[in-house]
Design a protein around this motif. Structure first.
Motif: not given
Length: 169
Positions: A146, A149-150, A164, A167-168
């Motif tokens: 994650e 991805k960020r 976010r 949360y992911q």
């Protein structure tokens, strides 16, 4: 008497393609590290990505520096950009610290004064209820996935907040 070549991988001393193939394919005993990376139920792409992170083989600026390329480096995720390194991106940046603290403090792991590898191994070796073991074992892989991805979102114009990312995960 003429010299005669001896193939030491065969008891008779004669070369065979099979013995050469067996020697070339000889595998070491799997290390616990790699057994913890490949988790049943975790998507292959996430496990494969974690394997690349563990071996420090991602195409980040520090990787290219080790290859001999000189270039300016900038972390895409930081307000005050620092050099983009594996450690910074996945463990010491502001976002990474918040994410790791969010998940590891609940598990009773203090992130302060730990390296990325130490924090990951602590997750893998944490004594817990057997039902939760695969989940806690998967946390480091999902966190780095994650965060990656960020980072790519910031780099290519689709930024995500730290909340976010949490949360992911």
């Amino acid at each position: 008497m003429l010299d005669k070549p001896v193939w030491k991988l065969e008891p008779r001393g004669e070369f065979s393609a099979k013995s050469a193939w067996d020697y070339a394919r000889r595998r070491r005993d799997p290390s616990n590290t790699y057994m913890n990376i490949w988790i049943k139920g975790l998507p292959f792409k996430v496990s494969f990505f974690m394997w690349k992170v563990w071996k420090n083989k991602l195409p980040l600026d520090d990787f290219f520096k080790r290859l001999g390329y000189l270039m300016a480096s900038k972390c895409w995720c930081c307000v005050l950009p620092q050099e983009e390194t594996m450690t910074h991106l996945f463990f010491t940046s502001h976002a990474a610290r918040k994410v790791w603290n969010y998940f590891l403090t609940v598990a009773g792991i203090n992130v302060d004064r730990l390296t990325f590898h130490q924090a990951t191994v602590r997750c893998w070796t944490l004594q817990t209820v057997p039902r939760l073991k695969p989940i806690i074992q998967a946390v480091p892989s999902i966190v780095v996935w994650e965060l990656w991805k960020r980072r790519n979102g910031y780099k290519y114009g689709n930024p995500a907040s730290i909340n976010r990312v949490i949360y992911q995960i």
